[in-house]
Design a protein around this motif. Structure first.
Motif, PDB file in Angstrom:
ATOM      1  N   UNK A 158       0.838  -1.203   0.000  1.00 49.06           N
ATOM      2  CA  UNK A 158       0.000   0.000   0.000  1.00 49.06           C
ATOM      3  C   UNK A 158       0.872   1.251   0.000  1.00 49.06           C
ATOM      4  N   UNK A 159       1.975   1.208   0.731  1.00 46.18           N
ATOM      5  CA  UNK A 159       2.901   2.340   0.777  1.00 46.18           C
ATOM      6  C   UNK A 159       3.827   2.372  -0.428  1.00 46.18           C
ATOM      7  N   UNK A 160       4.129   1.193  -0.972  1.00 48.35           N
ATOM      8  CA  UNK A 160       5.077   1.079  -2.082  1.00 48.35           C
ATOM      9  C   UNK A 160       4.434   0.276  -3.210  1.00 48.35           C
ATOM     10  N   UNK A 161       3.592   0.918  -4.014  1.00 48.93           N
ATOM     11  CA  UNK A 161       2.831   0.183  -5.042  1.00 48.93           C
ATOM     12  C   UNK A 161       3.685  -0.533  -6.075  1.00 48.93           C
ATOM     13  N   UNK A 162       4.943  -0.097  -6.252  1.00 49.64           N
ATOM     14  CA  UNK A 162       5.797  -0.771  -7.237  1.00 49.64           C
ATOM     15  C   UNK A 162       6.011  -2.236  -6.884  1.00 49.64           C
ATOM     16  N   UNK A 163       5.754  -2.611  -5.637  1.00 50.42           N
ATOM     17  CA  UNK A 163       5.912  -4.009  -5.235  1.00 50.42           C
ATOM     18  C   UNK A 163       5.045  -4.916  -6.108  1.00 50.42           C
ATOM     19  N   UNK A 164       3.847  -4.454  -6.470  1.00 50.03           N
ATOM     20  CA  UNK A 164       2.977  -5.253  -7.336  1.00 50.03           C
ATOM     21  C   UNK A 164       3.651  -5.509  -8.684  1.00 50.03           C
ATOM     22  N   UNK A 165       4.291  -4.477  -9.236  1.00 47.67           N
ATOM     23  CA  UNK A 165       4.971  -4.628 -10.530  1.00 47.67           C
ATOM     24  C   UNK A 165       6.166  -5.573 -10.413  1.00 47.67           C
ATOM     25  N   UNK A 166       6.858  -5.478  -9.294  1.00 44.62           N
ATOM     26  CA  UNK A 166       8.027  -6.331  -9.089  1.00 44.62           C
ATOM     27  C   UNK A 166       7.610  -7.797  -8.957  1.00 44.62           C
ATOM     28  N   UNK A 167       6.511  -8.031  -8.248  1.00 42.59           N
ATOM     29  CA  UNK A 167       6.023  -9.399  -8.095  1.00 42.59           C
ATOM     30  C   UNK A 167       5.540  -9.971  -9.428  1.00 42.59           C
TER      31      UNK A 167
END
Length: 234
Positions: free
Chosen positions: A63-72
């Motif tokens: 939620x704080x770091x949305x790029x995590x979704x792209x990385x996953x």
């Protein structure tokens, strides 16, 4: 030319001692800066090797770091294709999450130098370079469940899941075997807040234990990485 893509979360946690090993083998290295570069434009399968490096955030902080979704998403595509993939610390936890396992706060920090306990599978893996009591650098507070189908390779006294392989091409290491004593001087600055907030830790203590353990760990880290590259056909 053979290429390596390294996803980096903070500038000072880089490939460090792994970079010359790759250069000697003729690999061109480029970094993608998580949270700054657009990870959605990257082709997950384009590079010979993908390395996801460490960082001070948690996989569950999407939620704080949305790029995590792209990385996953990048990792899931890469893993499903069986392409060589290495995750270190946060990168290890990212691989676990991408494979459907839970990542969560571990309850206590594990920061500093201490040895691993290798499983039987670990003693027949490139990680066997650390079968003799060789301290490695631990720097994390999160942990993870072992993904379905993964092979556990190493544990520590605090956390049972420290390294795993998934298929032939993926390796996830919760600890750091890529660091050098010189490179860690940048960590002591970048992680100053975490060091100060962790009871029993100080920069002088970490510097002293690094001077004691890093020279041997650097040699074995490069040996392990080179052996793993051979293992996955790189």
């Amino acid at each position: 030319m053979k290429t390596v893509l390294a996803v980096r979360h903070v500038a000072f946690e880089d490939l460090d001692s792994f970079a010359p090993v790759l250069a000697e083998r003729g690999y061109a290295i480029r970094y993608a800066e998580a949270g700054y570069d657009d990870l959605t434009v990257l082709n997950p399968l384009a590079d010979d090797l993908l390395v996801v490096l460490g960082g001070p955030i948690g996989v569950y902080e999407d939620a704080a770091y949305p790029f995590i979704h792209d990385e996953l998403r990048l990792l899931r595509t890469r893993l499903e294709a069986g392409r060589p993939t290495l995750g270190i610390c946060l990168g290890c936890q990212m691989i676990a999450q991408a494979l459907g396992a839970r990542v969560y706060p571990g309850g206590q920090k594990e920061i500093g130098w201490k040895p691993l306990t290798l499983t039987e599978a670990g003693r027949h893996h490139p990680l066997a370079a650390f079968a003799d009591p060789t301290s490695v650098l631990h720097w994390h507070g999160d942990t993870f469940d072992l993904p379905a189908g993964a092979t556990l390779l190493a544990s520590s006294d605090l956390y049972p899941h420290q390294a795993f392989a998934w298929g032939r091409g993926a390796l996830a290491l919760q600890f750091h075997i890529e660091t050098t004593a010189r490179g860690l001087e940048r960590w002591f600055i970048g992680h100053a807040g975490e060091i100060a907030a962790t009871p029993g830790l100080s920069v002088p203590m970490l510097r002293a234990t690094t001077a004691r353990h890093a020279p041997n760990a650097e040699v074995k880290g490069r040996q392990c990485f080179a052996a793993w590259l051979n293992h996955v056909g790189l």
